[in-house]
Design an enzyme around this catalytic site. Structure first.
Site, PDB file in Angstrom:
ATOM      1  N   ASP A  97      21.505  27.428 109.356  1.00 35.62           N
ATOM      2  CA  ASP A  97      22.242  27.577 110.606  1.00 35.62           C
ATOM      3  C   ASP A  97      21.437  28.035 111.681  1.00 35.62           C
ATOM      4  O   ASP A  97      19.991  27.964 111.586  1.00 35.62           O
ATOM      5  CB  ASP A  97      23.630  28.574 110.498  1.00 35.62           C
ATOM      6  CG  ASP A  97      23.069  29.854 109.824  1.00 35.62           C
ATOM      7  OD1 ASP A  97      21.885  30.209 109.982  1.00 35.62           O
ATOM      8  OD2 ASP A  97      23.896  30.275 109.235  1.00 35.62           O
ATOM      9  N   TYR A 246      24.970  39.174 106.256  1.00 33.96           N
ATOM     10  CA  TYR A 246      23.919  40.108 105.586  1.00 33.96           C
ATOM     11  C   TYR A 246      24.174  41.651 105.694  1.00 33.96           C
ATOM     12  O   TYR A 246      23.472  42.437 106.399  1.00 33.96           O
ATOM     13  CB  TYR A 246      22.587  39.576 106.541  1.00 33.96           C
ATOM     14  CG  TYR A 246      21.960  38.600 106.203  1.00 33.96           C
ATOM     15  CD1 TYR A 246      21.474  38.132 104.916  1.00 33.96           C
ATOM     16  CD2 TYR A 246      21.962  37.394 106.950  1.00 33.96           C
ATOM     17  CE1 TYR A 246      20.863  36.862 104.423  1.00 33.96           C
ATOM     18  CE2 TYR A 246      21.603  36.344 106.561  1.00 33.96           C
ATOM     19  CZ  TYR A 246      20.798  35.954 105.543  1.00 33.96           C
ATOM     20  OH  TYR A 246      20.355  34.619 105.129  1.00 33.96           O
ATOM     21  N   GLU A 492      21.940  25.012  99.964  1.00 36.27           N
ATOM     22  CA  GLU A 492      21.132  25.652 101.197  1.00 36.27           C
ATOM     23  C   GLU A 492      19.863  26.474 100.774  1.00 36.27           C
ATOM     24  O   GLU A 492      19.763  26.970  99.761  1.00 36.27           O
ATOM     25  CB  GLU A 492      22.038  26.728 101.926  1.00 36.27           C
ATOM     26  CG  GLU A 492      21.740  27.322 103.219  1.00 36.27           C
ATOM     27  CD  GLU A 492      22.779  27.898 104.065  1.00 36.27           C
ATOM     28  OE1 GLU A 492      22.574  27.905 105.338  1.00 36.27           O
ATOM     29  OE2 GLU A 492      23.906  28.391 103.324  1.00 36.27           O
TER      30      GLU A 492
END
Length: 528
Positions: A97, A246, A492
């Protein structure tokens, strides 16, 4: 006349070797060629190293330089920070992203720098030192911009929630680029600590080639550590939007110890060493026995670095604390080797370390790095490791790290390389916006949020752009892997997956080359 003289010299002066010697040279040449082809390495670590560094160029945000090698990318995020009146152009997108998350970005740079420090000569011998330093500097240049005051650090640009509504190339971004910061009233000791560690480690890398830049990085690192230590708190409490992506689960104490460690290595200032010793117990440095090393949990890396001080005379007075650091470091190593009494890291049936299903390869690459570093340490000191499962030599540790890397590169049940672009078979539907949409360089026509999902995300076609050097999340606990763009747990890739491998690839390449020469010499001697 000149030709005749040269002919005469060859004949009279004897500069040509006798014919039987020429035949000997030819024999040696053909023998060496045959040896190289028959002894060819299972994996080309030189190619893997070169490709791993290309990945960081694909993840660049900002204005791309003239020597950009990943040509399907173009400039992006050129107004980052504008709303807040600060220049935050640059840095790295962490994954597939377009949010710039400070904590994983800093950890990426710390690991690239640590790899360069440990394996400097091996990376240089492979001809990749310049690219490694460029990858580090792309991150540290951004951190300098993001540290706008002694007690101010910009933590994030963009917002994960709105960003995930869109499937766009970074060059087309229409999502929010709001920036978020930590300061005295909104502390973030973990983020400040990791960024300080990254800049301190990088200052060591640039010390000889760019002393002014090295000094600048050290200045920022010292300020950030002081800020993080004085105004204590978790950054996800101050920057709420980061919690879903995160979150700082381990807290900030590991990062403060980690930052002190790197500042001590960069400055040799005893105050930082005293910090490591005096806070060893209260901050968990000698209390936590950990079986993973990540962007969130730094204890294992810290403990391995602290172990090295035991061998230095000037640290003998703190041997008791350093021994405890070392015992925890060895717990981590033994757990990876499956030689602990009880808590070991799980492995797949084919031997891949397995911590959890979401992006498991991050744990594999960091483990491979720490194992390689510790193997070198034991070899240099002529020591061994004692696990509950027996005594372990440095070669066994390095061989296990190599087994993990070889699994990544294709020695697995699917014969698939999980390092994209390496070998003949690798994931070709990587969960990555830029790679999965036609290159902006090829087609500058604007692609909107939902159009990206409709035309590119949902297709079964391979990505039009190969995300070379990306280490994807990897297989599940049974060695299964589903190469689908929507399978983001497995497909990913993240910058902190690949970063630890740079040093490891260089080390394995060096080891293989040494072994090749040794084997050739042995065969040659025995054949004479």
């Amino acid at each position: 006349m000149e030709k005749n003289n040269r002919k005469q010299k060859d004949h009279v002066g004897g500069s040509k070797p006798p014919r039987f010697v020429q035949h000997g040279y030819l024999f040696l040449f053909f023998f060496f060629t045959l040896f190289i082809t028959t002894q060819s390495k299972a994996f080309d670590y030189a190619d893997a190293l070169s490709k791993s560094l290309l990945y960081f160029e694909a993840q660049r945000s900002g204005r791309l330089p003239y020597n950009q090698r990943v040509t399907w990318r173009d400039h992006s995020g050129l107004t980052d920070g504008l709303e807040q009146g600060v220049d935050l152009v640059g840095g790295y997108y962490d994954a597939g992203d377009h949010v710039k998350f400070g904590l994983p970005m800093a950890f990426t740079v710390t690991m690239l720098s640590w790899g360069a420090i440990e394996f400097w000569q091996q990376i240089a011998d492979a001809g990749e030192l310049e690219h490694t330093m460029e990858a580090i500097k792309w991150g540290t240049d951004y951190f300098i911009k993001a540290h706008t005051g002694p007690n101010v650090l910009w933590a994030e640009v963009g917002d994960g929630d709105t960003d995930h509504y869109c499937w766009q190339r970074p060059e087309d971004m229409t999502t929010s680029r709001q920036a978020f910061k930590i300061d005295e009233k909104n502390p973030g000791s973990d983020l400040a600590g990791e960024t300080a560690a990254a800049m301190a480690a990088a200052s060591i890398v640039f010390r000889n080639t760019n002393p002014h830049y090295s000094h600048l990085l050290l200045h920022h690192a010292q300020q950030l550590f002081e800020f993080g230590d004085r105004y204590r708190g978790k950054y996800d409490g101050s920057v709420g939007v980061v919690k879903s992506y995160y979150a700082s689960v381990s807290g900030y104490m590991d990062e403060l110890l980690w930052a002190a460690m790197w500042l001590y290595k960069a400055t040799d200032n005893e105050e930082y060493f005293e910090y490591l010793i005096s806070n060893a117990h209260t901050f968990g440095g000698i209390g936590w026995a950990i079986t993973e090393f990540t962007w969130d949990v730094k204890y294992a890396g810290l403990q391995i670095l602290a172990s090295k001080f035991l061998m230095e005379e000037k640290h003998k007075k703190h041997a008791d604390i350093l021994e405890k650091y070392r015992s925890k470091a060895e717990y981590y190593i033994c757990s990876c080797l499956n030689k602990n009494n009880g808590s070991n890291v799980n492995q797949t049936p084919s031997g891949l370390l397995y911590v959890r299903q979401w992006n498991n390869m991050q744990y594999v690459s960091t483990a491979s790095f720490l194992l390689t570093v510790y193997s070198d340490f034991l070899q240099n000191k002529n020591q061994h490791l004692t696990c509950h499962g027996g005594i372990v030599g440095h070669e066994e540790i390095l061989n296990f790290a190599k087994s993990q890397v070889d699994y990544i590169l294709g020695l697995n049940p699917l014969n698939m390389s999980y390092l994209v672009g390496y070998g003949s078979k690798y994931p070709n539907r990587v969960h990555h916006r830029g790679a999965s949409i036609v290159s902006y360089r090829e087609n500058k026509g604007f692609i909107g949020c939902t159009q990206g999902y409709d035309d590119w995300y949902n297709t079964q076609k391979p990505n039009p752009n190969i995300l070379v050097g990306a280490l994807v999340g990897g297989p599940d606990l049974q060695d299964n892997f589903d190469d689908q763009r929507n399978n983001y747990m497995q497909t990913e890739a993240c910058t902190y997956n690949t970063a630890p491998l740079v040093g490891v690839f260089a080390k394995l390449l060096h080891t293989e080359n040494k072994k090749l020469v040794h084997d050739f010499d042995s065969i040659l001697v025995s054949s004479i």
